[in-house]
Design a protein around this motif. Structure first.
Motif, PDB file in Angstrom:
ATOM      1  N   ASP A 286     -21.093  41.747   3.808  1.00  0.00           N
ATOM      2  CA  ASP A 286     -21.127  40.597   2.908  1.00  0.00           C
ATOM      3  C   ASP A 286     -19.897  40.658   2.013  1.00  0.00           C
ATOM      4  OD1 ASP A 286     -21.984  38.903   0.471  1.00  0.00           O
ATOM      5  OD2 ASP A 286     -23.740  38.681   1.747  1.00  0.00           O
ATOM      6  N   ASP A 287     -19.409  39.499   1.584  1.00  0.00           N
ATOM      7  CA  ASP A 287     -18.213  39.488   0.739  1.00  0.00           C
ATOM      8  C   ASP A 287     -18.531  39.692  -0.738  1.00  0.00           C
ATOM      9  OD1 ASP A 287     -17.704  36.156  -0.298  1.00  0.00           O
ATOM     10  OD2 ASP A 287     -19.374  36.798   0.942  1.00  0.00           O
ATOM     11  N   LYS A 288     -19.809  39.679  -1.103  1.00  0.00           N
ATOM     12  CA  LYS A 288     -20.174  39.825  -2.514  1.00  0.00           C
ATOM     13  C   LYS A 288     -20.795  41.200  -2.765  1.00  0.00           C
ATOM     14  CE  LYS A 288     -20.705  34.937  -3.564  1.00  0.00           C
ATOM     15  NZ  LYS A 288     -21.595  33.875  -4.063  1.00  0.00           N
ATOM     16  N   ALA A 289     -20.214  41.909  -3.718  1.00  0.00           N
ATOM     17  CA  ALA A 289     -20.662  43.271  -3.997  1.00  0.00           C
ATOM     18  C   ALA A 289     -22.122  43.324  -4.431  1.00  0.00           C
ATOM     19  CB  ALA A 289     -19.769  43.895  -5.076  1.00  0.00           C
ATOM     20  N   GLU A 290     -22.571  42.310  -5.174  1.00  0.00           N
ATOM     21  CA  GLU A 290     -23.964  42.331  -5.637  1.00  0.00           C
ATOM     22  C   GLU A 290     -24.950  42.204  -4.482  1.00  0.00           C
ATOM     23  OE1 GLU A 290     -22.481  38.036  -6.619  1.00  0.00           O
ATOM     24  OE2 GLU A 290     -21.652  40.073  -6.477  1.00  0.00           O
ATOM     25  N   ASN A 291     -24.550  41.501  -3.422  1.00  0.00           N
ATOM     26  CA  ASN A 291     -25.432  41.379  -2.260  1.00  0.00           C
ATOM     27  C   ASN A 291     -25.509  42.678  -1.470  1.00  0.00           C
ATOM     28  OD1 ASN A 291     -25.761  38.727  -3.019  1.00  0.00           O
ATOM     29  ND2 ASN A 291     -24.394  37.894  -1.466  1.00  0.00           N
ATOM     30  N   ILE A 292     -24.384  43.388  -1.405  1.00  0.00           N
ATOM     31  CA  ILE A 292     -24.376  44.697  -0.750  1.00  0.00           C
ATOM     32  C   ILE A 292     -25.168  45.710  -1.587  1.00  0.00           C
ATOM     33  CG2 ILE A 292     -22.912  46.638  -0.082  1.00  0.00           C
ATOM     34  CD1 ILE A 292     -22.886  44.279   1.904  1.00  0.00           C
ATOM     35  N   ALA A 293     -25.026  45.646  -2.898  1.00  0.00           N
ATOM     36  CA  ALA A 293     -25.767  46.568  -3.769  1.00  0.00           C
ATOM     37  C   ALA A 293     -27.275  46.385  -3.591  1.00  0.00           C
ATOM     38  CB  ALA A 293     -25.372  46.349  -5.222  1.00  0.00           C
ATOM     39  N   ALA A 294     -27.716  45.136  -3.474  1.00  0.00           N
ATOM     40  CA  ALA A 294     -29.153  44.871  -3.280  1.00  0.00           C
ATOM     41  C   ALA A 294     -29.630  45.412  -1.944  1.00  0.00           C
ATOM     42  CB  ALA A 294     -29.413  43.374  -3.381  1.00  0.00           C
ATOM     43  N   ALA A 295     -28.784  45.307  -0.918  1.00  0.00           N
ATOM     44  CA  ALA A 295     -29.148  45.840   0.392  1.00  0.00           C
ATOM     45  C   ALA A 295     -29.228  47.367   0.357  1.00  0.00           C
ATOM     46  CB  ALA A 295     -28.134  45.387   1.442  1.00  0.00           C
ATOM     47  N   LYS A 296     -28.233  47.988  -0.273  1.00  0.00           N
ATOM     48  CA  LYS A 296     -28.230  49.453  -0.354  1.00  0.00           C
ATOM     49  C   LYS A 296     -29.412  49.980  -1.154  1.00  0.00           C
ATOM     50  CE  LYS A 296     -23.333  50.515   0.368  1.00  0.00           C
ATOM     51  NZ  LYS A 296     -22.117  51.151  -0.215  1.00  0.00           N
ATOM     52  N   ALA A 297     -29.856  49.215  -2.137  1.00  0.00           N
ATOM     53  CA  ALA A 297     -31.018  49.622  -2.933  1.00  0.00           C
ATOM     54  C   ALA A 297     -32.274  49.720  -2.071  1.00  0.00           C
ATOM     55  CB  ALA A 297     -31.241  48.640  -4.083  1.00  0.00           C
ATOM     56  N   ARG A 298     -32.296  49.022  -0.956  1.00  0.00           N
ATOM     57  CA  ARG A 298     -33.420  49.078  -0.032  1.00  0.00           C
ATOM     58  C   ARG A 298     -33.216  50.106   1.078  1.00  0.00           C
ATOM     59  NH1 ARG A 298     -37.212  45.394  -0.510  1.00  0.00           N
ATOM     60  NH2 ARG A 298     -37.911  45.851   1.608  1.00  0.00           N
ATOM     61  N   GLY A 299     -32.025  50.742   1.101  1.00  0.00           N
ATOM     62  CA  GLY A 299     -31.766  51.753   2.117  1.00  0.00           C
ATOM     63  C   GLY A 299     -30.907  51.287   3.272  1.00  0.00           C
ATOM     64  N   TRP A 300     -30.381  50.064   3.172  1.00  0.00           N
ATOM     65  CA  TRP A 300     -29.459  49.582   4.192  1.00  0.00           C
ATOM     66  C   TRP A 300     -28.095  50.263   4.024  1.00  0.00           C
ATOM     67  CZ3 TRP A 300     -29.711  43.696   5.581  1.00  0.00           C
ATOM     68  CH2 TRP A 300     -31.039  43.244   5.578  1.00  0.00           C
ATOM     69  N   HIS A 301     -27.308  50.279   5.077  1.00  0.00           N
ATOM     70  CA  HIS A 301     -25.887  50.568   4.982  1.00  0.00           C
ATOM     71  C   HIS A 301     -25.188  49.274   4.603  1.00  0.00           C
ATOM     72  CE1 HIS A 301     -26.412  54.450   7.167  1.00  0.00           C
ATOM     73  NE2 HIS A 301     -27.400  53.780   7.745  1.00  0.00           N
ATOM     74  N   GLY A 302     -24.047  49.366   3.924  1.00  0.00           N
ATOM     75  CA  GLY A 302     -23.394  48.138   3.486  1.00  0.00           C
ATOM     76  C   GLY A 302     -21.889  48.231   3.441  1.00  0.00           C
ATOM     77  N   HIS A 303     -21.257  47.086   3.635  1.00  0.00           N
ATOM     78  CA  HIS A 303     -19.794  46.988   3.581  1.00  0.00           C
ATOM     79  C   HIS A 303     -19.423  45.714   2.835  1.00  0.00           C
ATOM     80  CE1 HIS A 303     -15.608  47.282   5.153  1.00  0.00           C
ATOM     81  NE2 HIS A 303     -15.662  45.958   5.113  1.00  0.00           N
TER      82      HIS A 303
END
Length: 206
Positions: free
Chosen positions: A170-187
């Motif tokens: 995702d291009d937005k850091a806040e969307n990646i942060a929300a995903a990582k908070a659930r245990g996803w990998h993110g870029h």
């Protein structure tokens, strides 16, 4: 030391990751003065106002309300509703090639996008890149948008995969942060070259 679990599937955002998006592309065709174009996309048909579509509000409510506020721009506001695909100038360089590479290697791919329910059916047929995706969660259809944790939970359920299996772009850091908070990998997407390196580092390309 706990084992690091590598992801097995890629989840793509759409706008500014797979496709470019700029409201100016449409309204520069309708407004001759570049200064007025900037004022218009900053005050009338703005990205913030458009986000109501992403959250599930229908155009049938949004458009008349906005025309009442800016009657001098009635034609332009109606064009936003009927000519939305003209706000999309083309693909983001390099990312469609990465989709093809992942598909060739048998990596499962999905979409998770903040996108209007009214616009998605008109936009989706124009983009063959989604043909290899197993599913796309569209925020406007579900009436919940990133970074609300509920849309990530819904995606996990729809995709049938645990958070640790998912690599989200995702291009937005806040969307990646929300995903990582659930245990996803993110870029956090910046360009295709950096993304390709990260996909390789996570064992998804090789």
């Amino acid at each position: 030391m706990s084992e690091i679990r590598l992801p097995s599937a890629v989840v793509w955002d759409v706008g500014r990751v797979l496709i470019q998006w700029d409201l100016r592309c449409l309204f520069a065709k309708m407004i001759d003065d570049p200064v007025e174009v900037e004022w218009f996309v900053s005050n009338v048909v703005t990205e913030r106002w458009h986000h109501q579509q992403d959250e599930g509000r229908p155009l049938s409510e949004m458009v008349p309300e906005r025309i009442a506020q800016y009657p001098q721009y009635a034609e332009h506001i109606r064009a936003y509703a009927t000519r939305f695909n003209e706000t999309i100038p083309g693909p983001v360089p390099g990312t469609h090639d990465l989709v093809a590479q992942l598909d060739a290697q048998g990596v499962r791919q999905f979409g998770l996008t903040n996108f209007g329910d009214d616009f998605w059916p008109l936009f989706r047929p124009t983009q063959t890149v989604f043909d290899v995706f197993e599913d796309v969660v569209v925020s406007g259809t579900e009436k919940v948008a990133k970074p609300d944790p509920a849309i990530y939970a819904l995606a996990e359920e729809r995709f049938g995969l645990p958070p640790s299996a998912l690599f989200f772009i995702d291009d937005k850091a806040e969307n990646i942060a929300a995903a990582k908070a659930r245990g996803w990998h993110g870029h956090v997407f910046e360009d295709a070259a950096r993304l390709e390196a990260d996909l390789t580092a996570h064992g998804l390309l090789g």
